[in-house]
Design a protein around this motif. Structure first.
Motif, short mmCIF file in Angstrom:
data_model
loop_
_atom_site.label_atom_id
_atom_site.label_comp_id
_atom_site.label_asym_id
_atom_site.label_seq_id
_atom_site.Cartn_x
_atom_site.Cartn_y
_atom_site.Cartn_z
N SER A 54 0.83 -1.21 0.00
CA SER A 54 0.00 0.00 0.00
C SER A 54 0.86 1.26 0.00
O SER A 54 0.49 2.27 -0.60
CB SER A 54 -0.94 -0.01 1.21
OG SER A 54 -1.90 -1.03 1.10
N ARG A 60 -2.50 2.91 -6.47
CA ARG A 60 -3.03 3.50 -5.23
C ARG A 60 -4.00 2.59 -4.51
O ARG A 60 -4.20 2.73 -3.30
CB ARG A 60 -3.75 4.81 -5.55
CG ARG A 60 -2.84 5.99 -5.81
CD ARG A 60 -3.54 7.30 -5.54
NE ARG A 60 -4.72 7.47 -6.39
CZ ARG A 60 -5.75 8.24 -6.06
NH1 ARG A 60 -5.79 8.82 -4.88
NH2 ARG A 60 -6.77 8.38 -6.89
N HIS A 269 -1.49 2.79 -13.37
CA HIS A 269 -0.50 2.35 -12.39
C HIS A 269 0.90 2.43 -12.98
O HIS A 269 1.08 2.54 -14.20
CB HIS A 269 -0.80 0.92 -11.95
CG HIS A 269 -0.45 -0.12 -12.96
ND1 HIS A 269 -1.26 -0.44 -14.04
CD2 HIS A 269 0.64 -0.92 -13.09
CE1 HIS A 269 -0.71 -1.38 -14.76
NE2 HIS A 269 0.47 -1.70 -14.22
N THR A 310 -7.53 6.79 -1.37
CA THR A 310 -6.08 6.90 -1.37
C THR A 310 -5.45 5.59 -0.91
O THR A 310 -6.15 4.62 -0.60
CB THR A 310 -5.60 8.04 -0.44
OG1 THR A 310 -5.82 7.63 0.93
CG2 THR A 310 -6.37 9.33 -0.71
N ARG A 311 -4.13 5.61 -0.80
CA ARG A 311 -3.39 4.44 -0.31
C ARG A 311 -3.70 4.13 1.15
O ARG A 311 -3.44 3.02 1.63
CB ARG A 311 -1.88 4.68 -0.45
CG ARG A 311 -1.40 4.81 -1.89
CD ARG A 311 0.08 5.16 -1.93
NE ARG A 311 0.55 5.30 -3.30
CZ ARG A 311 1.03 4.31 -4.04
NH1 ARG A 311 1.12 3.10 -3.52
NH2 ARG A 311 1.41 4.52 -5.28
#
Length: 533
Positions: A54, A60, A269, A310-311
């Motif tokens: 992560s 993400r 990605h 988000t992450r």
């Protein structure tokens, strides 16, 4: 690392992180047990690998952890070399993944043919599904074997030991998996399919079933401890093959998962960063007893569908699983193995892609052959054999298809009647279309050989539509030119693209023919021949 985090995203990430954490807990335990190790090792992997990927991965929304795809490889390593050596193989696999990221080969994974990926994925699904038949029926004394046929033989030999309590508990899990998505689609189906059968077994027949506690001794209610595996050159020599297979499969699955995430979020990605994150995760996880991990497509999709922004959602997922381990680990010992079996069978069914498998099979072409061979080798041998042979067959099929694209034909000859009523042929034009490479070089050599017979002594080779020339193709063409010149022919090249001229300059063929032998098009070459005659 958590760039883009805003306060309004926190609630979304919190909800999605907990949701995917609930999904990850039963899967982590189930995948670990199916791989021949204790269930807590799957939990450790979920926590550590999930956190690292992560933070460091190239997507993400990627959620990493143990996956079903690894089960056949990991089980084979455990059965042949033991759990400690599995940790070494996992560490080595992480090293390979980091090297892959530095070599920037992340994008190459996307070139693996679909027939190969579907073949080994469906094969893995068959292995996982059939591997749970023993727990589903509660058979006693079954030993895990390395090969599919050995395990099936074990199953049929022990079928008389059928435990109706196990079958009943497993049936509750199966019904839960089928009905809950229709009745309450927001409820985490896998968690319910685990807990409901467990409560029923505890209430009505607590001592009639094999459980995590009776088979594995329960799950430790503590943090994983750091342990450095005893890595020696002998073990590296033994394990580099399985380690590379783990790394290759991990790279494929993690990047496929990232592609799925891209499609769901319209983002892009970073392939090599993803490999780096996966590599670091797999180097660190074994130091705490965890098994190899990769990006999990189902958990990543769940993360996105739950609203991840988000992450941080992946970080929260790992923290949630850690807190669950610390608070509720002792209760996990009561989970019957028969309750875990439907979960793994459900995962196997979802990853089998049976519709795509059938569609490729119906084509009855080279893709179908690659699919079937990869599938059968995955099931009856192992992935380390299936994937390379599948890729080799796919490459050979590609070369065959490309070789059929080469066309060599006589386009035109110019004849002129002289004063004594004799016809003189000034030139012949031959056209080459398509790729001239190692797959078509022999076809070219055989087709061009008889073209040198007879007159005229001037051949115009139209190479306008040549799409590729590799070293083998260049060698065969050079041999043809040299033979023709030795037999008194004049060879003129027309329409060759700039990249082809540069290639012939590097090989020396340009100097052998001379600058005057190259023309921008066929008409220009014909004009020069006629003017000289």
């Amino acid at each position: 690392m958590l760039a883009g985090l805003q306060l309004q995203h926190l609630r979304r990430d919190f909800i999605s992180g907990i949701t995917v954490g609930i999904v990850a807990i039963p899967l982590g335990m189930a995948f670990a047990m199916a791989s021949g190790v204790k269930p807590e090792y799957g939990i450790y992997t979920t926590i550590i690998a999930g956190l690292i990927v992560s933070l460091l991965g190239g997507s993400r929304f990627q959620i990493a952890g143990p996956t079903g795809a690894f089960i056949p490889i990991l089980l084979a390593v455990v059965l042949q070399y033991g759990y400690e050596n599995l940790l070494i193989a996992g560490f080595m696999a992480g090293t390979f993944l980091v090297l892959m990221s530095f070599l920037r080969i992340g994008n190459l994974v996307h070139y693996i043919p679909r027939s190969v990926t579907i073949g080994f994925t469906t094969g893995i699904a068959v292995i996982i599904f059939t591997g749970q038949l023993g727990n589903l029926f509660g058979l006693n004394g079954m030993a895990q074997k390395q090969y599919f046929h050995e395990n099936m033989l074990e199953f049929f030999q022990h079928l008389p030991t059928l435990n109706l309590y196990s079958l009943g508990i497993a049936s509750i899990g199966i019904v839960s998996i089928v009905l809950i998505p229709k009745i309450a689609p927001r409820v985490p189906v896998l968690l319910v399919a685990l807990l409901l059968p467990t409560f029923v077994s505890i209430l009505f027949f607590p001592s009639q079933l094999d459980t995590i506690g009776t088979v594995f001794g329960g799950i430790s209610q503590s943090l994983p401890t750091f342990h450095l595996p005893n890595i020696t050159w002998t073990k590296i020599n033994q394990l580099w093959g399985p380690a590379f297979a783990i790394a290759s499969l991990g790279a494929i699955e993690s990047l496929l998962s990232a592609v799925v995430a891209d499609g769901m979020t319209k983002e892009k990605h970073h392939s090599n960063r993803e490999l780096f994150g996966q590599g670091i995760a797999n180097m660190i996880t074994p130091l705490f007893g965890g098994i190899p991990a990769t990006g999990a497509i189902a958990r990543t999709a769940t993360n996105i569908k739950s609203g991840a922004a988000t992450r941080l959602s992946g970080v929260i997922h790992s923290i949630f699983v850690l807190l669950t381990l610390l608070l509720f680990a002792p209760y996990a010992s009561h989970i019957p193995l028969a309750a875990m079996a439907p979960i793994l069978m459900y995962v196997a069914w979802n990853m089998s892609q049976i519709k795509t498998f059938k569609a490729l099979l119906k084509r009855k072409n080279s893709d179908s052959l690659v699919l079937v061979v990869t599938f059968l080798l995955t099931v009856f041998v192992n992935l380390t054999v299936a994937i390379p042979i599948g890729l080799l067959l796919a490459v050979l099929s590609f070369v065959k298809k490309k070789s059929e694209l080469l066309q060599l034909q006589q386009e035109e000859s110019f004849q002129q009647k002289s004063l004594d009523d004799n016809w003189s042929i000034h030139y012949k034009i031959f056209t080459i279309k398509g790729p001239l490479f190692f797959g078509t070089a022999q076809t070219f050599e055989q087709a061009i050989a008889h073209k040198l017979a007879g007159n005229p002594k001037t051949l115009i080779i139209d190479m306008t539509d040549v799409s590729l020339i590799d070293a083998t193709g260049e060698e065969k063409f050079t041999i043809f030119v040299t033979t023709a010149q030795q037999n008194g022919y004049t060879i003129l090249i027309a329409g060759l693209p700039n990249w082809g001229i540069e290639l012939f300059q590097q090989s020396g063929l340009f100097d052998q023919l001379g600058m005057d032998a190259f023309f921008s098009d066929v008409d220009h070459a014909k004009q020069v021949v006629l003017e000289a005659s």
